[in-house]
Design an enzyme around this catalytic site. Structure first.
Site, PDB file in Angstrom:
ATOM      1  N   HIS A  68       0.816  -1.215   0.000  1.00 19.46           N
ATOM      2  CA  HIS A  68       0.000   0.000   0.000  1.00 19.46           C
ATOM      3  C   HIS A  68       0.852   1.269   0.000  1.00 19.46           C
ATOM      4  O   HIS A  68       0.372   2.347  -0.373  1.00 19.46           O
ATOM      5  CB  HIS A  68      -0.933   0.003   1.221  1.00 19.46           C
ATOM      6  N   SER A  69       2.100   1.183   0.401  1.00 18.93           N
ATOM      7  CA  SER A  69       2.954   2.364   0.379  1.00 18.93           C
ATOM      8  C   SER A  69       3.240   2.832  -1.041  1.00 18.93           C
ATOM      9  O   SER A  69       3.619   3.986  -1.266  1.00 18.93           O
ATOM     10  CB  SER A  69       4.281   2.081   1.095  1.00 18.93           C
TER      11      SER A  69
END
Length: 507
Positions: free
Chosen positions: A159-160
């Site tokens: 998700h980063s």
């Protein structure tokens, strides 16, 4: 059933790397997603209607996906004056190292067993992290015929790397219309007349200036009042305000299960649009109302099962006044368009990217309603009030401020506690309105989800053509029967549609 995985033979691939090594520090949100409390990953199951040709997909990835800076950069941790720094560093990408092709013994596997196998495979992926020695993404290609696809591709991305809306735009930029292989997909847009979307302009033409000024001031007062109330609720939630203990709420004080189970169910988008048009609502209003009705029905059953030795659960033991809130994910800035991202991958141009996510705490009204349409009315009333609030922007801004003042670990603890005191996460993503292909493979459905955050239930709605796919990510130690919840959501949609047709609204 034996499973063996293999990776394709390595080849040197052309990537966009400057002569000097490119570095870029992680954004505050990206650093937050690497905290132990929020080691979040986006995972998307894509059904395909033909046998997979790995070489074709790999060549397509070389021409598109790895030309995006985030997909050709690895995470590097370094120390500067006793302070850890995290950077994205561009690197040469060997696409074959990111494409995983499990060897599946498919003899005597029926569709139902194949569906179970797929769920187990995806669930196993949630138990181990991505390899940080290379860019944080991978693609799994499964030669597996399921009940709704000939073969399956699975995308797993940390998700980063970006938020859900950005990722959806990126994936769609790698697809093309099946009707025209040179055309990008089209997304639905609301083309409203100015008089419909801007009622204040109409008022200014027909009302005295003073009255118009009063209306504007009143709108500002309502906006500020709602925002203040929502801010106080968020603070209270972070400190002490907990949701009711229900069979779908995990306990953040206990060690969260490392394994999540992902299931999906496809329903008719046309049915949702029929309800939307009849009730003069949005698609989001309808899916929230359907979710509320489905959750109410599911909890009725689960509370009834708690009655020792009771077989008839028609009379529910569900308590009144249940507080059950969901964190609705909101993209707080315009997402880069599909064309813009496609141009970036083709020419190296710039486009907006990153994690710009805010949250809305949405209270689901859990109740047994004689009129199924009451769930729609309640959901619309709540979301209309939330639209007159800056809650999503406020949670994003406060998160950035906390990161600067407290650092990543303490901020992660605060946000983790706030989310843990709610029950679930919820999002609704808009997909293409026509059939598309993923590197030459026609797509039958898309089922995105996310895991790693402190909720035992995450619910995603994804539209595609005339379909709506409901994806559930559940902690199996809390929700052991997610397919039953899917059944309740599907049945709630049917009952609401029937109620709409009985009232004659569709005429």
């Amino acid at each position: 059933m034996e499973i063996r995985t293999r990776r394709l033979r390595r080849h040197t691939v052309e990537t966009i790397v400057e002569e000097e090594e490119e570095e870029e520090p992680l954004s505050p949100a990206a650093r937050l997603f690497h905290a132990p409390e929020f080691n979040c990953n986006i995972i998307s199951v894509i059904g395909l209607n033909r046998k997979i040709e790995p070489d074709v997909i790999i060549e397509g990835i070389k021409q598109t996906l790895i030309r995006h800076p985030r997909f050709s950069s690895k995470l590097v941790n370094s120390w500067n004056k006793n302070r850890q720094e995290q950077k994205w560093v561009r690197t040469n990408v060997v696409v074959e190292d990111h494409v995983i092709i499990p060897k599946i013994e498919t003899q005597n596997i029926e569709n139902a067993n194949a569906d179970t196998f797929l769920e187990s495979y995806v669930s196993d992926l949630t138990t181990f992290p991505l390899d940080t020695s290379k860019p944080l993404w991978e693609v799994h290609l499964l030669d597996l015929k399921t009940s709704d696809a000939e073969n399956v591709a699975i995308l797993r991305i940390h998700h980063s790397v970006g938020d859900g809306m950005s990722m959806m735009s990126l994936v769609l930029a790698c697809t093309r219309k099946t009707s025209d292989p040179n055309e990008l997909p089209s997304l639905p847009y609301n083309n409203r007349l100015a008089s419909e979307s801007s009622p204040l302009k109409t008022s200014s033409r027909c009302c005295p200036r003073l009255f118009w000024l009063v209306m504007v001031l009143w709108s500002v007062v309502v906006l500020v009042s709602n925002t203040v109330c929502d801010a106080l609720e968020f603070i209270a939630t972070a400190l002490f305000l907990k949701d009711s203990e229900t069979p779908i709420k995990g306990d953040f004080r206990l060690k969260k299960s490392k394994q999540m189970r992902l299931v999906h169910r496809t329903v008719s988008l046309d049915d949702i649009k029929l309800i939307k048009n009849a009730m003069k609502m949005t698609v989001n209003d309808v899916v929230l109302g359907v979710s509320q009705a489905g959750l109410s029905q599911y909890l009725k059953r689960r509370f009834g099962e708690k009655k020792a030795g009771e077989q008839d659960v028609s009379k529910s033991d569900m308590p009144n006044g249940i507080r059950l809130r969901g964190a609705l994910l909101v993209n707080i800035r315009p997402t880069s368009g599909i064309q813009e991202i496609a141009d970036m991958m083709a020419t190296g141009s710039k486009c907006r990217w990153g994690n710009w996510i805010g949250y809305i705490i949405f209270p689901f009204s859990i109740a047994l309603c004689d009129d199924p349409l009451e769930h729609l009315r309640r959901a619309k009333s709540i979301i209309d009030r939330k639209k007159n609030s800056l809650e999503a922007v406020l949670t994003f801004v406060v998160g950035k401020i906390l990161l600067k003042l407290l650092g990543v670990q303490r901020t992660a603890h605060v946000i983790n506690r706030a989310l843990s005191n709610t029950t679930m996460s919820f999002s609704n993503l808009v997909g293409p309105i026509e059939e598309i292909s993923f590197y030459g493979h026609t797509v039958t459905y898309m089922a995105p989800s996310v895991y790693g955050h402190p909720h035992a239930l995450t619910m995603h709605f994804q539209s595609y053509m005339n379909k709506m796919t409901i994806s559930l990510a559940v902690d199996p130690t809390v929700i052991s029967d997610p397919h039953t919840l899917c059944d309740d959501l599907e049945e709630s949609l049917r009952s609401i549609k029937a109620a709409v047709q009985e009232t004659g609204f569709t005429q």
